[in-house]
Design a protein around this motif. Structure first.
Motif, PDB file in Angstrom:
ATOM      1  N   ASN A 228       0.872  -1.165   0.000  1.00  0.00           N
ATOM      2  CA  ASN A 228       0.000   0.000   0.000  1.00  0.00           C
ATOM      3  C   ASN A 228       0.913   1.220   0.000  1.00  0.00           C
ATOM      4  N   ILE A 229       0.783   2.039  -1.022  1.00  0.00           N
ATOM      5  CA  ILE A 229       1.620   3.231  -1.170  1.00  0.00           C
ATOM      6  C   ILE A 229       0.799   4.448  -0.730  1.00  0.00           C
ATOM      7  N   PHE A 230       1.394   5.268   0.106  1.00  0.00           N
ATOM      8  CA  PHE A 230       0.736   6.484   0.576  1.00  0.00           C
ATOM      9  C   PHE A 230       1.489   7.693   0.031  1.00  0.00           C
ATOM     10  N   ILE A 231       0.743   8.593  -0.607  1.00  0.00           N
ATOM     11  CA  ILE A 231       1.318   9.799  -1.207  1.00  0.00           C
ATOM     12  C   ILE A 231       0.733  11.004  -0.479  1.00  0.00           C
ATOM     13  N   LYS A 232       1.582  11.802   0.121  1.00  0.00           N
ATOM     14  CA  LYS A 232       1.128  13.017   0.798  1.00  0.00           C
ATOM     15  C   LYS A 232       1.411  14.214  -0.096  1.00  0.00           C
ATOM     16  N   TYR A 233       0.339  14.953  -0.377  1.00  0.00           N
ATOM     17  CA  TYR A 233       0.457  16.129  -1.242  1.00  0.00           C
ATOM     18  C   TYR A 233      -0.510  17.193  -0.748  1.00  0.00           C
ATOM     19  N   GLN A 234      -0.025  18.356  -0.439  1.00  0.00           N
ATOM     20  CA  GLN A 234      -0.792  19.507   0.029  1.00  0.00           C
ATOM     21  C   GLN A 234      -1.737  19.140   1.179  1.00  0.00           C
ATOM     22  N   GLY A 235      -1.215  18.439   2.162  1.00  0.00           N
ATOM     23  CA  GLY A 235      -1.991  18.118   3.347  1.00  0.00           C
ATOM     24  C   GLY A 235      -2.943  16.942   3.196  1.00  0.00           C
ATOM     25  N   MET A 236      -3.075  16.393   2.009  1.00  0.00           N
ATOM     26  CA  MET A 236      -3.947  15.233   1.782  1.00  0.00           C
ATOM     27  C   MET A 236      -3.089  13.977   1.635  1.00  0.00           C
TER      28      MET A 236
END
Length: 165
Positions: A127-135
Motif C-alpha cells: 500500500n503506497i501512501f502519497i502526501k500532497y498539500q496536506g492530503m
C-alpha cells in the motif's frame, strides 16, 4: 525517459459483486418472510415457537450478510474516491481523483509504503501512501512487480519510497 502508470479497475468489479450479494440477500429475506407469514396460521403450540426461532436465526443471517456487503461497498467506494490513476513522467506526478487531476513535481510530495500479507497465493502486496498539500492519497494493493517498477522510476528521478511509520 522513465514513466510509471497505475490505474484502478478492480474496484468496480468488487462493487458489482457486493451489490449482487445485497440484492440476493434482500430477495431471499423477502421470500423467507413471506413463507413464514404463510405458515404461521398452521403452526400450533411448540411448532409455532420452533418456527419463530428458526425464522429469527435465518433473518439475522440474511441481515448480517446484507450489512457486511454494504460496509464492503462503502470501503471500496472510499478507495475509488482516493486515487483512480497515478502517472509519473518527466519529474512530475499526476494524481487523478474523483475531485480532479493534480500535477505536482516529485519534490512536492512524500511517499511511503506498508507491506501487507494477503494470502498464500499472493504472499504480500504494498500500500503506497502519497502526501500532497496536506492530503494523503493511497495506492492500494500494489503488486510486488508494480512496486519494483515504481521504485526504479523514482530512483531515476532521485526519490525513494520509505517504510511508513
Amino acid at each position: 525517459m522513465s514513466e510509471w502508470i497505475w490505474t484502478s479497475n478492480d474496484t468496480s468489479w468488487a462493487i458489482n459483486e457486493h451489490m449482487s450479494a445485497i440484492k440476493k440477500g434482500l430477495l431471499l429475506l423477502a421470500i423467507y418472510v413471506i413463507i413464514i407469514i404463510a405458515l404461521t396460521p398452521y403452526a400450533r403450540g411448540n411448532e409455532f415457537i420452533g418456527l419463530m426461532v428458526i425464522a429469527s436465526i435465518f433473518i439475522i443471517i440474511f441481515i448480517a450478510t446484507i450489512i457486511h456487503s454494504y460496509t464492503r461497498i462503502r470501503t471500496i467506494r472510499k478507495a475509488i474516491t482516493s486515487l483512480k490513476r497515478v502517472e509519473i513522467k518527466r519529474g512530475s506526478i499526476i494524481l487523478e481523483t474523483a475531485n480532479g487531476t493534480y500535477t505536482a513535481s516529485l519534490d512536492e510530495i512524500t511517499m511511503c509504503h506498508k507491506t501487507m500479507s494477503v494470502s498464500r497465493s499472493r504472499p504480500y502486496v504494498y500500500n503506497i501512501f502519497i502526501k500532497y498539500q496536506g492530503m494523503e492519497y493511497e495506492i492500494p494493493y500494489l503488486k510486488p512487480e508494480d512496486y519494483g517498477a515504481l521504485k526504479q522510476v523514482l530512483k531515476k528521478h532521485g526519490k525513494d519510497i520509505e517504510q511508513c511509520p
